[in-house]
Design a protein around this motif. Structure first.
Motif, PDB file in Angstrom:
ATOM      1  N   PRO A   1      26.335  38.151 -49.913  1.00  0.00           N
ATOM      2  CA  PRO A   1      25.830  37.108 -50.820  1.00  0.00           C
ATOM      3  C   PRO A   1      26.101  35.734 -50.218  1.00  0.00           C
ATOM      4  O   PRO A   1      27.257  35.328 -50.052  1.00  0.00           O
ATOM      5  CB  PRO A   1      26.620  37.346 -52.108  1.00  0.00           C
ATOM      6  CG  PRO A   1      27.855  38.059 -51.689  1.00  0.00           C
ATOM      7  CD  PRO A   1      27.545  38.801 -50.425  1.00  0.00           C
ATOM      8  N   LEU A   2      25.046  35.014 -49.876  1.00  0.00           N
ATOM      9  CA  LEU A   2      25.206  33.780 -49.117  1.00  0.00           C
ATOM     10  C   LEU A   2      25.854  32.660 -49.911  1.00  0.00           C
ATOM     11  O   LEU A   2      26.279  31.660 -49.326  1.00  0.00           O
ATOM     12  CB  LEU A   2      23.843  33.317 -48.582  1.00  0.00           C
ATOM     13  CG  LEU A   2      23.186  34.240 -47.548  1.00  0.00           C
ATOM     14  CD1 LEU A   2      21.895  33.609 -47.031  1.00  0.00           C
ATOM     15  CD2 LEU A   2      24.135  34.538 -46.392  1.00  0.00           C
ATOM     16  N   GLY A   3      25.951  32.817 -51.226  1.00  0.00           N
ATOM     17  CA  GLY A   3      26.634  31.799 -52.016  1.00  0.00           C
ATOM     18  C   GLY A   3      28.093  31.616 -51.633  1.00  0.00           C
ATOM     19  O   GLY A   3      28.683  30.566 -51.896  1.00  0.00           O
ATOM     20  N   PHE A   4      28.683  32.628 -51.013  1.00  0.00           N
ATOM     21  CA  PHE A   4      30.074  32.548 -50.570  1.00  0.00           C
ATOM     22  C   PHE A   4      30.197  32.045 -49.135  1.00  0.00           C
ATOM     23  O   PHE A   4      31.314  31.901 -48.629  1.00  0.00           O
ATOM     24  CB  PHE A   4      30.731  33.936 -50.632  1.00  0.00           C
ATOM     25  CG  PHE A   4      30.997  34.440 -52.024  1.00  0.00           C
ATOM     26  CD1 PHE A   4      32.198  34.159 -52.660  1.00  0.00           C
ATOM     27  CD2 PHE A   4      30.058  35.197 -52.700  1.00  0.00           C
ATOM     28  CE1 PHE A   4      32.459  34.648 -53.938  1.00  0.00           C
ATOM     29  CE2 PHE A   4      30.300  35.682 -53.981  1.00  0.00           C
ATOM     30  CZ  PHE A   4      31.505  35.400 -54.601  1.00  0.00           C
ATOM     31  N   GLU A   5      29.063  31.822 -48.453  1.00  0.00           N
ATOM     32  CA  GLU A   5      29.100  31.637 -47.005  1.00  0.00           C
ATOM     33  C   GLU A   5      28.603  30.267 -46.551  1.00  0.00           C
ATOM     34  O   GLU A   5      27.753  29.643 -47.191  1.00  0.00           O
ATOM     35  CB  GLU A   5      28.216  32.705 -46.334  1.00  0.00           C
ATOM     36  CG  GLU A   5      28.562  34.133 -46.696  1.00  0.00           C
ATOM     37  CD  GLU A   5      29.861  34.614 -46.098  1.00  0.00           C
ATOM     38  OE1 GLU A   5      30.352  33.977 -45.140  1.00  0.00           O
ATOM     39  OE2 GLU A   5      30.395  35.633 -46.582  1.00  0.00           O
ATOM     40  N   ASN A   6      29.109  29.833 -45.395  1.00  0.00           N
ATOM     41  CA  ASN A   6      28.557  28.698 -44.670  1.00  0.00           C
ATOM     42  C   ASN A   6      27.585  29.256 -43.638  1.00  0.00           C
ATOM     43  O   ASN A   6      28.009  29.994 -42.729  1.00  0.00           O
ATOM     44  CB  ASN A   6      29.691  27.919 -43.981  1.00  0.00           C
ATOM     45  CG  ASN A   6      29.196  26.738 -43.184  1.00  0.00           C
ATOM     46  OD1 ASN A   6      28.309  26.871 -42.349  1.00  0.00           O
ATOM     47  ND2 ASN A   6      29.772  25.576 -43.432  1.00  0.00           N
TER      48      ASN A   6
ATOM     49  N   SER B   1      21.641  38.167 -49.384  1.00  0.00           N
ATOM     50  CA  SER B   1      21.016  37.835 -50.659  1.00  0.00           C
ATOM     51  C   SER B   1      21.402  36.410 -50.998  1.00  0.00           C
ATOM     52  O   SER B   1      22.337  35.842 -50.414  1.00  0.00           O
ATOM     53  CB  SER B   1      21.466  38.794 -51.771  1.00  0.00           C
ATOM     54  OG  SER B   1      22.843  38.602 -52.052  1.00  0.00           O
ATOM     55  N   VAL B   2      20.689  35.805 -51.939  1.00  0.00           N
ATOM     56  CA  VAL B   2      21.030  34.452 -52.371  1.00  0.00           C
ATOM     57  C   VAL B   2      21.357  34.473 -53.859  1.00  0.00           C
ATOM     58  O   VAL B   2      21.239  35.497 -54.527  1.00  0.00           O
ATOM     59  CB  VAL B   2      19.882  33.458 -52.083  1.00  0.00           C
ATOM     60  CG1 VAL B   2      19.576  33.414 -50.595  1.00  0.00           C
ATOM     61  CG2 VAL B   2      18.637  33.795 -52.889  1.00  0.00           C
ATOM     62  N   GLY B   3      21.768  33.318 -54.365  1.00  0.00           N
ATOM     63  CA  GLY B   3      22.134  33.213 -55.763  1.00  0.00           C
ATOM     64  C   GLY B   3      23.539  32.662 -55.922  1.00  0.00           C
ATOM     65  O   GLY B   3      24.344  32.660 -54.979  1.00  0.00           O
ATOM     66  N   GLU B   4      23.831  32.189 -57.114  1.00  0.00           N
ATOM     67  CA  GLU B   4      25.159  31.651 -57.405  1.00  0.00           C
ATOM     68  C   GLU B   4      26.212  32.744 -57.279  1.00  0.00           C
ATOM     69  O   GLU B   4      25.979  33.880 -57.708  1.00  0.00           O
ATOM     70  CB  GLU B   4      25.168  31.082 -58.823  1.00  0.00           C
ATOM     71  CG  GLU B   4      26.447  30.362 -59.196  1.00  0.00           C
ATOM     72  CD  GLU B   4      26.341  29.706 -60.564  1.00  0.00           C
ATOM     73  OE1 GLU B   4      25.814  28.580 -60.643  1.00  0.00           O
ATOM     74  OE2 GLU B   4      26.763  30.336 -61.556  1.00  0.00           O
TER      75      GLU B   4
ATOM     76  N   HIS C   1      16.952  29.975 -51.857  1.00  0.00           N
ATOM     77  CA  HIS C   1      16.450  30.523 -50.599  1.00  0.00           C
ATOM     78  C   HIS C   1      16.672  29.600 -49.405  1.00  0.00           C
ATOM     79  O   HIS C   1      16.683  30.070 -48.256  1.00  0.00           O
ATOM     80  CB  HIS C   1      14.959  30.840 -50.736  1.00  0.00           C
ATOM     81  CG  HIS C   1      14.692  32.044 -51.587  1.00  0.00           C
ATOM     82  ND1 HIS C   1      13.709  32.065 -52.553  1.00  0.00           N
ATOM     83  CD2 HIS C   1      15.272  33.272 -51.632  1.00  0.00           C
ATOM     84  CE1 HIS C   1      13.695  33.248 -53.149  1.00  0.00           C
ATOM     85  NE2 HIS C   1      14.637  33.985 -52.616  1.00  0.00           N
ATOM     86  N   GLU C   2      16.842  28.305 -49.661  1.00  0.00           N
ATOM     87  CA  GLU C   2      17.054  27.399 -48.528  1.00  0.00           C
ATOM     88  C   GLU C   2      18.316  27.766 -47.758  1.00  0.00           C
ATOM     89  O   GLU C   2      18.415  27.533 -46.548  1.00  0.00           O
ATOM     90  CB  GLU C   2      17.126  25.945 -48.999  1.00  0.00           C
ATOM     91  CG  GLU C   2      18.278  25.619 -49.930  1.00  0.00           C
ATOM     92  CD  GLU C   2      17.964  25.824 -51.397  1.00  0.00           C
ATOM     93  OE1 GLU C   2      18.731  25.327 -52.242  1.00  0.00           O
ATOM     94  OE2 GLU C   2      16.948  26.496 -51.713  1.00  0.00           O
ATOM     95  N   ARG C   3      19.278  28.380 -48.446  1.00  0.00           N
ATOM     96  CA  ARG C   3      20.512  28.810 -47.767  1.00  0.00           C
ATOM     97  C   ARG C   3      20.189  29.929 -46.771  1.00  0.00           C
ATOM     98  O   ARG C   3      20.708  29.956 -45.651  1.00  0.00           O
ATOM     99  CB  ARG C   3      21.523  29.290 -48.817  1.00  0.00           C
ATOM    100  CG  ARG C   3      22.977  29.058 -48.459  1.00  0.00           C
ATOM    101  CD  ARG C   3      23.868  29.438 -49.630  1.00  0.00           C
ATOM    102  NE  ARG C   3      25.248  29.086 -49.374  1.00  0.00           N
ATOM    103  CZ  ARG C   3      25.807  27.927 -49.688  1.00  0.00           C
ATOM    104  NH1 ARG C   3      25.074  26.979 -50.260  1.00  0.00           N
ATOM    105  NH2 ARG C   3      27.081  27.703 -49.428  1.00  0.00           N
TER     106      ARG C   3
END
Length: 343
Positions: free
Chosen positions: A85-90, A114-117, A140-142
């Motif tokens: 989950p990219l919300g946790f990632e740089n 995946s994306v999302g809060e 999605h920009e992440r």
């Protein structure tokens, strides 16, 4: 039994997924078990092994680190994340880590994202993003930033040599082909469409959003078909289905009883969509390999793919996973038309 999918394609790629469950007081034991299971998967001919993130839980929180270890204990099996989950990632640092593991694996990494809060964001925001929690974007920009980094697009305006140190404008190491092996975990129609439009691969799991239907198999099939209709490769675009299947062929009576009790404890949530997001879960499939094969071959979602990533149950014992994986590779998958990869 036909031994092929509804599109008359035999099962081409067989994978499995685990969360790497561990005892809080013995984390090494669980991580070592996971690595041994990945090694077993390669020995059995599985095409891929996947790890799922579990932040602040008793499952693998850093699948990329664990897969780095797996690269040194395997030589053929593909290694994936399902999903990060990219919300946790740089996206800058994650791209460096993914590229490093891909190099160590000699091109076997399949990053699933995946994306999302982030889950329970309000509870962890001050520790995850203490200075930027109010302005972070989780859409999605992440993912687009990560993809650009993996493709080798510039991330720095400084390049050249400074003293004895050489600097690159792009993420290093650069892993050629890695960006084309990124998978997107989609539960809804808009996510499936986005993955197709951006040329990614699609991971479809045992969880979907009931947006236009209440039948899990039809929902999954519709998402896969929408994904391919948007993808530049069309019907050739890669999509994988992941359900929990538990064959009992070589299980002891005690194991079989445990497996059925596990599935029964989770069955009620599969009857209707759950919560405001209308999340719908697929039933776990427990039985002989013949029974499971029949269920899959009549499943509309399965009929749309020729790749699977079967999810292992969360909290079983190591010997249970050995039995389940062995039965999947030696009994179930051949009924679906699959042949093991060469050692």
């Amino acid at each position: 039994m036909t031994g092929s999918t509804g599109t008359d394609r035999p099962l081409a790629k067989l994978g499995f997924l685990t969360i790497g469950f561990f005892d809080e007081h013995d984390p090494l034991g669980g991580h070592e078990s996971t690595l041994q299971i990945i090694e077993l998967g390669e020995q059995l001919g599985f095409d891929s092994a996947w790890l799922r993130d579990r932040h602040l839980q008793f499952g693998i929180s850093s699948p990329v680190a664990v897969l780095a270890a797996a690269t040194q204990r395997t030589s053929r099996i593909e290694l994936g994340t399902a999903v990060i989950p990219l919300g946790f990632e740089n996206p800058f640092r994650l791209a460096e880590d993914l590229a490093t593991v891909d190099v160590l694996s000699r091109g076997r990494l399949n990053p699933g994202i995946s994306v999302g809060e982030p889950t329970h964001f309000e509870a962890i925001r001050e520790h995850l993003y203490p200075d930027s929690g109010q302005t972070e974007k989780f859409g999605h920009e992440r993912a687009e930033r990560l993809l650009a980094n993996l493709r080798g697009e510039p991330v720095s305006t400084f390049t050249g040599t400074e003293g004895i140190e050489a600097y690159s404008p792009r993420i290093q190491p650069f892993a050629a082909g890695l960006a084309e092996r990124v998978w997107y975990g989609a539960a809804g129609l808009s996510s499936a469409a986005w993955a197709g439009e951006h040329g990614l691969n699609l991971l479809s799991s045992s969880v979907v959003r009931a947006e236009e239907d209440d039948d899990f198999a039809r929902i999954q099939r519709a998402q896969i078909e929408l994904f391919r209709s948007k993808h530049p490769l069309g019907e050739a675009a890669r999509a994988s289905q992941g359900l929990v299947v538990i064959p009992t062929d070589s299980a002891s009576p005690e194991q079989a009883a445990k497996y059925r009790a596990y599935a029964a404890s989770r069955f009620e949530r599969t009857l209707t969509p759950q919560g405001p997001g209308r999340i719908l879960f697929a039933p776990d499939i427990v039985g002989s390999s013949g029974e499971i094969a029949d269920a899959l071959l009549s499943h509309a979602g399965y009929q749309a793919v020729d790749e699977v990533v079967f999810a292992l149950p969360f909290s079983f014992e190591h010997e249970d996973y050995v039995q389940i994986l062995t039965d999947i590779a030696t009994r179930l998958a051949p009924l679906l038309g699959w042949t093991p990869s060469a050692p």
